[in-house]
Motif scaffolding. Sequence first.
Motif, short mmCIF file in Angstrom:
data_model
loop_
_atom_site.label_atom_id
_atom_site.label_comp_id
_atom_site.label_asym_id
_atom_site.label_seq_id
_atom_site.Cartn_x
_atom_site.Cartn_y
_atom_site.Cartn_z
N ASP A 141 0.81 -1.22 0.00
CA ASP A 141 0.00 0.00 0.00
C ASP A 141 0.85 1.28 0.00
N GLY A 142 2.19 1.13 -0.09
CA GLY A 142 3.05 2.29 -0.20
C GLY A 142 3.38 2.97 1.11
N THR A 143 2.97 2.37 2.25
CA THR A 143 3.27 2.97 3.54
C THR A 143 4.76 2.98 3.80
N VAL A 144 5.46 1.91 3.40
CA VAL A 144 6.90 1.81 3.63
C VAL A 144 7.62 1.57 2.31
N MET A 145 8.90 1.91 2.30
CA MET A 145 9.75 1.69 1.13
C MET A 145 10.50 0.37 1.22
N ALA A 146 10.61 -0.16 2.44
CA ALA A 146 11.34 -1.41 2.65
C ALA A 146 10.76 -2.11 3.87
N ALA A 147 11.00 -3.42 3.94
CA ALA A 147 10.45 -4.19 5.06
C ALA A 147 11.30 -5.42 5.32
N ILE A 148 11.38 -5.79 6.59
CA ILE A 148 11.92 -7.10 6.97
C ILE A 148 10.71 -8.02 7.10
N THR A 149 10.70 -9.07 6.30
CA THR A 149 9.51 -9.89 6.17
C THR A 149 9.86 -11.37 6.14
N ALA A 150 8.88 -12.20 6.41
CA ALA A 150 9.07 -13.65 6.30
C ALA A 150 8.67 -14.16 4.93
N THR A 151 8.32 -13.26 4.02
CA THR A 151 7.82 -13.63 2.69
C THR A 151 8.94 -13.51 1.66
N GLN A 156 5.01 -6.80 -5.85
CA GLN A 156 5.16 -6.17 -7.15
C GLN A 156 5.87 -4.82 -7.02
N GLY A 157 6.89 -4.64 -7.83
CA GLY A 157 7.67 -3.40 -7.79
C GLY A 157 8.80 -3.42 -6.78
N CYS A 158 9.00 -4.57 -6.12
CA CYS A 158 10.05 -4.69 -5.09
C CYS A 158 11.01 -5.82 -5.45
N ARG A 159 12.13 -5.83 -4.78
CA ARG A 159 13.05 -6.96 -4.85
C ARG A 159 13.24 -7.51 -3.44
N ALA A 160 13.58 -8.80 -3.35
CA ALA A 160 13.72 -9.46 -2.06
C ALA A 160 15.07 -10.17 -1.98
N GLU A 161 15.71 -10.06 -0.81
CA GLU A 161 16.97 -10.76 -0.56
C GLU A 161 16.90 -11.44 0.79
N ARG A 162 17.35 -12.69 0.86
CA ARG A 162 17.30 -13.43 2.12
C ARG A 162 18.36 -12.89 3.08
N LEU A 163 17.94 -12.67 4.32
CA LEU A 163 18.85 -12.17 5.35
C LEU A 163 19.39 -13.29 6.22
N GLY A 164 18.62 -14.36 6.40
CA GLY A 164 18.96 -15.42 7.34
C GLY A 164 17.70 -15.83 8.07
N ALA A 165 17.88 -16.41 9.24
CA ALA A 165 16.72 -16.88 10.00
C ALA A 165 16.93 -16.61 11.49
N MET A 166 15.85 -16.26 12.17
CA MET A 166 15.86 -16.14 13.63
C MET A 166 15.34 -17.44 14.21
N LEU A 277 14.23 0.83 -6.87
CA LEU A 277 14.61 2.19 -7.23
C LEU A 277 16.13 2.30 -7.17
N ASP A 278 16.69 3.08 -8.06
CA ASP A 278 18.13 3.34 -8.02
C ASP A 278 18.37 4.48 -7.03
N ALA A 281 20.39 6.21 -1.00
CA ALA A 281 20.00 6.17 0.42
C ALA A 281 19.40 4.81 0.77
N LEU A 282 18.48 4.33 -0.08
CA LEU A 282 17.86 3.03 0.18
C LEU A 282 18.87 1.91 0.08
N SER A 283 19.79 2.01 -0.86
CA SER A 283 20.85 1.00 -0.98
C SER A 283 21.77 1.00 0.24
N ALA A 284 22.04 2.18 0.80
CA ALA A 284 22.88 2.27 1.99
C ALA A 284 22.22 1.59 3.18
N VAL A 285 20.91 1.78 3.31
CA VAL A 285 20.17 1.13 4.40
C VAL A 285 20.19 -0.38 4.20
N ALA A 286 19.96 -0.83 2.97
CA ALA A 286 19.99 -2.27 2.68
C ALA A 286 21.35 -2.87 3.03
#
Length: 298
Positions: A141-151, A156-166, A277-278, A281-286
Amino acid sequence: MDLQLDQLRALDATVAEGTLEAAARRLRVTPSAVSQRIKALEGTVGRILLQRSKPVRPTESGLAVLRLSRQIELLTGDTARELGAAATESESTAGPVRIPVAVNADSLETWVMPAFGRAPAGICFEIHREDEEHTTRLLRDGTVMAAITATAQPVQGCRAERLGAMRYRAMATPDFVRTWFPDGATARAFAAAPVVLFDRKDDLQDRLMRRRARRPLDPPRHYIPSSSGFYEAVRLGLGWGLLPDLQTPADEKSGRIVALGRGLHIDVPLYWQQWRLDSPALSAVAAVIAAAAAQSLR
């Protein structure tokens, strides 16, 4: 469509702040000016963008325009940082680059905040705390630009990278174990022993019980919607709960809490999803999130 930046910013501020008056204070204009800008934007796109409730809510069309507004704002901030130029009066209302991020409570309490502390200067975070199973809704819904998720499947319009597991293990106080699990972690004991849950969306404990008993169980439940409060409830003996390994070493070493048994754990995979998005700032956070995850997660 000729979309004006001041109109897009008026929409963004109104949704973020909840009212025209609060948006006007943020933008340093009058509420009437905010209202006029939003009406002009609605006229341009030919759609109603806001439900005039309290707080205001974007319509489906409003969500699409809101995503565009926030993408433009992010890229504008990136460009200003790259140029190193003095901000114009209109840019000064935006301030530093703002990155809204959805994070689950346990990650926020353990490894994410130190990562944010290593982000470059000039980035401000707007944290939305949400269960890792539900953070993708905020991306959609556009509330956030990035998220830590279990999915793992990218929105759509995003990319996902695995971080690991808790890893979460079933833990309780020694007295609680002696009282409720005298014969071990049996299905009968799980059906009777009080359990601690984060909220009504928290399915981790039920997943473990279904796996153990091979059927749904309905024990007495405590709902504690705070990561630290959840942990404290288990430490105080209110019930058993699944605690992340990142939180427990000191209390396990002292014997204040113990595991209910071997194999009673759930590994929750975590992914970083962000807008495609290129954006430096977002890449630095990632990058700081990925580095912290490599040190903290399995």
